[in-house]
Enzyme design. Structure first.
Site, PDB file in Angstrom:
ATOM      1  N   ARG A 143       0.797  -1.220   0.000  1.00 12.04           N
ATOM      2  CA  ARG A 143       0.000   0.000   0.000  1.00 12.04           C
ATOM      3  C   ARG A 143       0.832   1.274   0.000  1.00 12.04           C
ATOM      4  NH1 ARG A 143      -3.036  -3.465   1.502  1.00 12.04           N
ATOM      5  NH2 ARG A 143      -1.389  -4.076   2.899  1.00 12.04           N
ATOM      6  N   THR A 144       1.788   1.352   0.908  1.00  9.73           N
ATOM      7  CA  THR A 144       2.512   2.613   1.047  1.00  9.73           C
ATOM      8  C   THR A 144       3.277   2.928  -0.242  1.00  9.73           C
ATOM      9  OG1 THR A 144       2.728   2.122   3.387  1.00  9.73           O
ATOM     10  CG2 THR A 144       4.090   3.892   2.547  1.00  9.73           C
ATOM     11  N   LYS A 146      25.343  -5.844  -3.084  1.00  9.58           N
ATOM     12  CA  LYS A 146      26.814  -5.827  -3.228  1.00  9.58           C
ATOM     13  C   LYS A 146      27.466  -5.200  -1.993  1.00  9.58           C
ATOM     14  CE  LYS A 146      26.467  -4.883  -8.168  1.00  9.58           C
ATOM     15  NZ  LYS A 146      26.640  -3.760  -9.105  1.00  9.58           N
ATOM     16  N   ARG A 175      11.622   3.792   3.188  1.00 13.49           N
ATOM     17  CA  ARG A 175      11.185   2.853   4.220  1.00 13.49           C
ATOM     18  C   ARG A 175      12.373   1.948   4.518  1.00 13.49           C
ATOM     19  NH1 ARG A 175       5.980  -0.994   4.681  1.00 13.49           N
ATOM     20  NH2 ARG A 175       5.104   1.007   5.238  1.00 13.49           N
ATOM     21  N   HIS A 179       5.487   6.240  11.260  1.00 14.34           N
ATOM     22  CA  HIS A 179       4.932   6.090   9.924  1.00 14.34           C
ATOM     23  C   HIS A 179       3.977   7.282   9.759  1.00 14.34           C
ATOM     24  CE1 HIS A 179       3.668   4.466   6.264  1.00 14.34           C
ATOM     25  NE2 HIS A 179       3.122   3.330   6.619  1.00 14.34           N
TER      26      HIS A 179
END
Lengths: 304, 148
Positions: free
Chosen positions: A56-57, A85, A106, A134
């Site tokens: 969703r976000t 890497k 995020r 959030h």
């Protein structure tokens, strides 16, 4: 009035900032309804850096950016980026800062978005930093409540579930307190909201916060729930007992206010019975939709 | 019978340390068995004001701001006496800092400051309770959690 340079934590915002976002979100929702193509981010590049999975976000940020006319940069998974890497978080941020005009991050580490904002010259939006914050979820939750109830102050809001680990709940309590809602916290033993968060809400905003161990929804205007995860319990029998007790079924919504709305940040698993999804109280799908206008409003206010 | 400790020529005397915290002060000053100069630690010295206190005398050491801030957390009422040529040339009372940069590691293992070498930041939010908030992960800590 300008919003903050970076949107990292709900704790950085004042009520006037949230008011601005709520007002702008309503305008964005109206524009979407009318099918208007907005161009306030035309020529801008928005990077969505999701070091952790999200549906969703991430998708709503990307959609919102495109709806404002921006181009979107993203890596689909960590496996497809230079992080495998061994590239450091700071190098990734510095590099993307050279490519994009707005960065959404995020990351599992708490404080990662704050650190990204220190490194980047362009604005940074926190899309969730571990168990900490959030903020865009909180803004869309507040917008959803205000949209449904026409106000936030004075409402009886019950927050139910694992209030200890859910970052959404902490930020939401803060936001609700700012507007003078009456909040009732219902959590299983051991998964109660952090004392520090409750006392901060009380001290800063004179918040009315009540704690209960049993669910009682008779006076609630809004029920906001989140999942109680089995892995938080060492005793699986106890886990199942608690999950059952905190599950929302047809029985648990008997005798509630006629205009109660049930909210959930999603994804939900089995904490809501399927028959509740079909009831008039279920508001979580509507809530998820609000991610677009609210994130449009936030980005529009941040990229000047 | 009072304990007599010889004077130092150049260095720092830290007085009014709460009893039992003198060893912690030595740790903050990074003084161990390899420190070559004279060091005296007096523990449980009778004090009219507080009953008992610790005193630390260190030859050849001047304290930077970071060290003073750290000491303020363990010994908020400590006094620092700067000694030059066997005379006290400056006397100051430590003060609880509003901000502490790079002084302590964040005790939250999930804090981003434990992922990469980032200068930590703690803000004193409740001085009366000596509680500080991490400027990154936003977790509140008691001062003793940072120094342990």
């Amino acid at each position: 009035m300008e919003l903050v340079k970076d949107l990292i934590s709900i704790r950085d915002l004042e009520k006037k900032h949230i008011d601005l976002i709520l007002k702008k979100s309503s305008e964005m929702e109206q524009a979407l309804k009318e099918g208007k193509q907005l161009n306030s981010l035309k020529g801008e590049v928005v990077a969505t850096l999701f070091f952790e999975p999200s549906t969703r976000t991430r998708l709503s940020f990307q959609t919102a950016a495109m709806r404002l006319g921006a181009k979107v940069l993203s890596f689909e998974s960590i496996g497809a980026s230079s992080i495998v890497k061994g590239e450091t978080f700071s190098d990734t941020i510095r590099m993307v800062d050279g490519y994009a005009n707005l960065i959404i991050v995020r990351h599992a580490k708490e404080g990662s978005a704050r650190y990204a904002a220190q490194l980047a010259e362009h604005p940074v939006i926190n899309g969730g930093d571990g168990g900490n914050q959030h903020p865009t979820q909180t803004l869309l939750d507040l917008y959803t409540i205000k949209r449904a109830k026409k106000k936030i102050g004075g409402l009886n809001v019950t927050l139910l579930g694992d209030l200890k680990h859910a970052r959404t709940m902490r930020s939401l309590l803060y936001g609700l307190s700012m507007y003078g809602a009456n909040t009732t916290l219902v959590a299983p033993k051991g998964l109660e909201m952090n004392r520090e968060v409750i006392s901060e809400a009380r001290e800063r905003f004179g918040a009315k916060v009540e704690e209960k161990s049993k669910m009682d929804l008779t006076d609630a205007d809004v029920l906001y729930l989140c999942r109680v995860q089995k892995e938080r319990f060492s005793d699986q029998y106890e886990a199942e007992k608690v999950q059952k007790e905190f599950r929302i079924t047809e029985d648990s919504i008997k005798g509630v206010k006629d205009d109660l709305i049930i909210m959930h940040p999603l994804p939900k698993v089995d904490e809501v019975a399927p028959e509740v999804d079909k009831s008039k109280y279920a508001y979580y799908y509507e809530q998820a939709k609000m991610g677009i206008p609210v994130r449009m409003a936030i980005m529009d206010a941040m990229v000047v | 019978m009072p304990l007599v400790v010889e004077k130092i020529e150049n260095g720092t005397v830290i007085d009014h340390i709460p009893a039992g915290m003198g060893l912690k002060v030595l740790e903050i000053l990074k003084i161990d068995r390899n420190y070559g100069a004279r060091v005296a630690l007096m523990m449980n010295v009778p004090s009219k004001k507080v009953g008992k206190k610790d005193i630390v005398k260190v030859e050849g050491k001047s304290l930077d701001e970071k060290a003073v801030n750290k000491i303020a957390l363990v010994a908020p009422n400590a006094t620092l006496n700067i000694i030059k040529n066997s005379n006290v040339v400056e006397k100051k009372i430590v003060q609880l800092p509003k901000e502490l940069r790079g002084a302590f590691k964040c005790p939250n293992p999930d804090c981003v400051t434990n992922l990469e070498p980032i200068e930590t930041l703690f803000r004193m939010e409740k001085p009366e309770e000596r509680r500080l908030r991490c400027g990154f992960c936003e977790t509140m800590f008691e001062a003793k959690e940072l120094i342990s």
